[in-house]
Scaffold this motif. Structure first.
Motif, short mmCIF file in Angstrom:
data_model
loop_
_atom_site.label_atom_id
_atom_site.label_comp_id
_atom_site.label_asym_id
_atom_site.label_seq_id
_atom_site.Cartn_x
_atom_site.Cartn_y
_atom_site.Cartn_z
N VAL A 144 0.85 -1.19 0.00
CA VAL A 144 0.00 0.00 0.00
C VAL A 144 0.89 1.25 0.00
O VAL A 144 1.89 1.31 0.73
N LEU A 145 0.53 2.22 -0.81
CA LEU A 145 1.17 3.54 -0.79
C LEU A 145 0.11 4.56 -0.38
O LEU A 145 -0.96 4.62 -0.99
N VAL A 146 0.41 5.35 0.64
CA VAL A 146 -0.48 6.41 1.09
C VAL A 146 0.14 7.73 0.64
O VAL A 146 1.20 8.14 1.13
N ARG A 147 -0.53 8.39 -0.30
CA ARG A 147 0.00 9.64 -0.84
C ARG A 147 -0.56 10.82 -0.04
O ARG A 147 -1.75 11.11 -0.07
N GLY A 148 0.34 11.50 0.68
CA GLY A 148 -0.07 12.60 1.54
C GLY A 148 -0.45 12.08 2.90
O GLY A 148 -1.59 12.21 3.35
N ALA A 170 4.01 2.12 2.35
CA ALA A 170 4.85 3.26 1.99
C ALA A 170 4.05 4.55 2.11
O ALA A 170 2.82 4.54 1.98
N VAL A 171 4.75 5.65 2.36
CA VAL A 171 4.09 6.94 2.50
C VAL A 171 4.87 7.99 1.72
O VAL A 171 6.08 7.88 1.56
N THR A 172 4.16 8.99 1.23
CA THR A 172 4.83 10.19 0.74
C THR A 172 4.64 11.28 1.77
O THR A 172 3.54 11.45 2.33
N THR A 173 5.71 12.02 2.03
CA THR A 173 5.66 13.11 2.98
C THR A 173 6.80 14.08 2.68
O THR A 173 7.61 13.83 1.79
N SER A 174 6.87 15.18 3.43
CA SER A 174 7.75 16.28 3.05
C SER A 174 9.08 16.31 3.76
O SER A 174 9.95 17.11 3.40
N LEU A 191 8.80 7.90 1.23
CA LEU A 191 9.13 8.51 -0.05
C LEU A 191 8.95 10.02 0.04
O LEU A 191 8.27 10.52 0.94
N ASP A 192 9.56 10.75 -0.91
CA ASP A 192 9.30 12.18 -0.94
C ASP A 192 7.97 12.44 -1.63
O ASP A 192 7.26 11.51 -2.04
N ARG A 193 7.61 13.71 -1.75
CA ARG A 193 6.29 14.03 -2.28
C ARG A 193 6.08 13.56 -3.71
O ARG A 193 4.95 13.32 -4.14
N SER A 194 7.18 13.42 -4.47
CA SER A 194 7.06 12.97 -5.85
C SER A 194 6.92 11.45 -5.95
O SER A 194 6.65 10.92 -7.02
N SER A 219 0.98 10.93 -12.44
CA SER A 219 2.31 10.32 -12.40
C SER A 219 2.35 9.11 -11.48
O SER A 219 3.22 8.22 -11.62
N PHE A 220 1.43 9.03 -10.53
CA PHE A 220 1.42 7.91 -9.59
C PHE A 220 0.80 6.65 -10.19
O PHE A 220 0.96 5.57 -9.62
N PHE A 221 0.13 6.75 -11.33
CA PHE A 221 -0.37 5.54 -11.98
C PHE A 221 0.79 4.62 -12.34
O PHE A 221 0.64 3.39 -12.34
N ALA A 222 1.96 5.20 -12.63
CA ALA A 222 3.12 4.39 -13.00
C ALA A 222 3.62 3.55 -11.83
O ALA A 222 4.39 2.62 -12.03
N LYS A 223 3.18 3.87 -10.61
CA LYS A 223 3.61 3.13 -9.43
C LYS A 223 2.65 1.99 -9.08
O LYS A 223 2.85 1.31 -8.07
N LEU A 224 1.62 1.79 -9.87
CA LEU A 224 0.70 0.69 -9.63
C LEU A 224 1.23 -0.60 -10.25
O LEU A 224 1.73 -0.61 -11.39
N ASN A 225 1.11 -1.68 -9.52
CA ASN A 225 1.41 -3.00 -10.07
C ASN A 225 0.34 -3.39 -11.08
O ASN A 225 -0.75 -2.79 -11.12
N PRO A 226 0.58 -4.41 -11.90
CA PRO A 226 -0.51 -4.95 -12.72
C PRO A 226 -1.70 -5.32 -11.82
O PRO A 226 -1.53 -5.88 -10.74
N ASN A 227 -2.89 -4.95 -12.25
CA ASN A 227 -4.12 -5.11 -11.47
C ASN A 227 -4.16 -4.23 -10.22
O ASN A 227 -4.98 -4.46 -9.33
#
Length: 320
Positions: A144-148, A170-174, A191-194, A219-227
């Motif tokens: 799981v990635l939590v963005r923000g 995983a998380v994105t934060t500043s 991860l960083d915000r990007s 841009s975060f669609f590229a971080k999705l696995n298949p399905n």
């Protein structure tokens, strides 16, 4: 009574303290003397005017969740509610007041050991986190990635994903400091915000819970696995580009999916059942609430300035 209204859409200075008469509860409603008022990302989005096309007008009183003591009830409401300390959902308006109105089906008694401040830090964010993960069909073992992740919604999503057996969270934060705090709440990679960095973080994720939206969302669609599945549960960074779906279509063979989620689509009995369980878990210390700062109601402008500069970790709570 004192209230805070949006006198002009835009920066926080458009908020102003006004005086209003104490309202009388209509049939099926209660009046609550507020002890705590949650300041949410949706409040800031409404205040900026982002949702002006959805019926919000200047003069709107923001705030969707409060906690305090029931002081009066309308027709058809059991009088035993009077004197009880409750959490309440006020809808998408009306919370930034000294005394709030809520429908009786949208209030919940506070368990022993749960403060009013903790209740408004958890009440809405916990529900969106729970049902957002469900909407993504999250299963134990998935990444799981939590963005923000630094707001109250992100913090709850991190905790619930970890409790649910995620293989990685995983998380994105500043900042590194925020990353360390999120690790203490269940994050495994920062991860960083990007979405860059994170050392040995997964190269792709089964589920992305996106609280930010905004221009960078595609841009975060590229971080999705298949399905993989991305679910947008907020838009604190504004709306995504109108053609954001083209990025997903360009990766058609990965069978990725995108959905938006609002807790308004969840049946009230289901929300109540989950919120009751979460309040009990928090009162036992099994879920952690994070309060950034307590501020008087009259300092709502300052609260929103802090929200806009991105310095809030957890939730700001206003006190009448």
């Amino acid at each position: 009574m004192k209230a805070v209204a949006i006198q002009a859409f835009g920066p926080p200075e458009g908020l102003a303290v006004i005086d209003l008469p104490v309202p009388a509860p209509a049939a099926g409603h209660v009046l609550i003397a507020n002890e705590a008022i949650g300041v949410g990302g949706s409040d800031a989005v409404i205040r900026r005017g982002t949702l002006a096309g959805y019926g919000f007008k200047e003069g709107h009183i923001p705030g969707s969740e409060v906690a305090g003591t029931v002081t009066a009830v309308g027709d058809g409401v059991d009088t035993s509610w009077v004197g009880q300390r409750v959490w309440a959902f006020t809808g998408v308006n009306g919370g930034y007041v000294e005394q709030a109105i809520a429908a009786v089906e949208e209030i919940l008694p506070l368990p022993a050991g749960l403060s009013a401040v903790d209740a408004v830090t958890l009440g809405s964010s916990g529900i969106v986190a729970h049902f957002g993960l469900s909407h993504a069909h999250f299963a134990p073992g998935e990444s799981v990635l939590v963005r923000g992740a630094a707001g109250s919604l992100g913090i709850m999503t991190v905790q619930l994903a970890a409790r649910g057996g995620a293989g990685a969270v995983a998380v994105t934060t500043s900042s590194a400091e925020r990353g360390d705090r999120l690790r203490n709440l269940g994050a495994t990679h920062v991860l960083d915000r990007s979405g860059a960095g994170g050392g040995d973080a997964p190269s792709g994720y089964d589920v992305i819970i996106d609280i930010i939206a905004g221009a960078d969302m595609p841009s975060f669609f590229a971080k999705l696995n298949p399905n993989g599945r991305m679910v947008a549960v907020g838009a604190v960074g504004g709306m995504p580009p109108e053609d954001f779906g083209m990025t997903m279509m360009a990766a058609f063979q990965k069978s990725m999916s995108f959905a938006a989620f609002s807790a308004a689509t969840v049946a009230e009995p289901d929300r109540r059942a989950v919120r009751t369980e979460q309040f009990a878990a928090a009162s036992r210390g099994e879920l952690r609430t994070v309060v950034h700062e307590l501020l008087p109601l009259e300092q709502a402008v300052l609260a929103h300035r802090k929200m806009d500069t991105g310095e809030v970790f957890g939730r700001i709570v206003l006190t009448p």
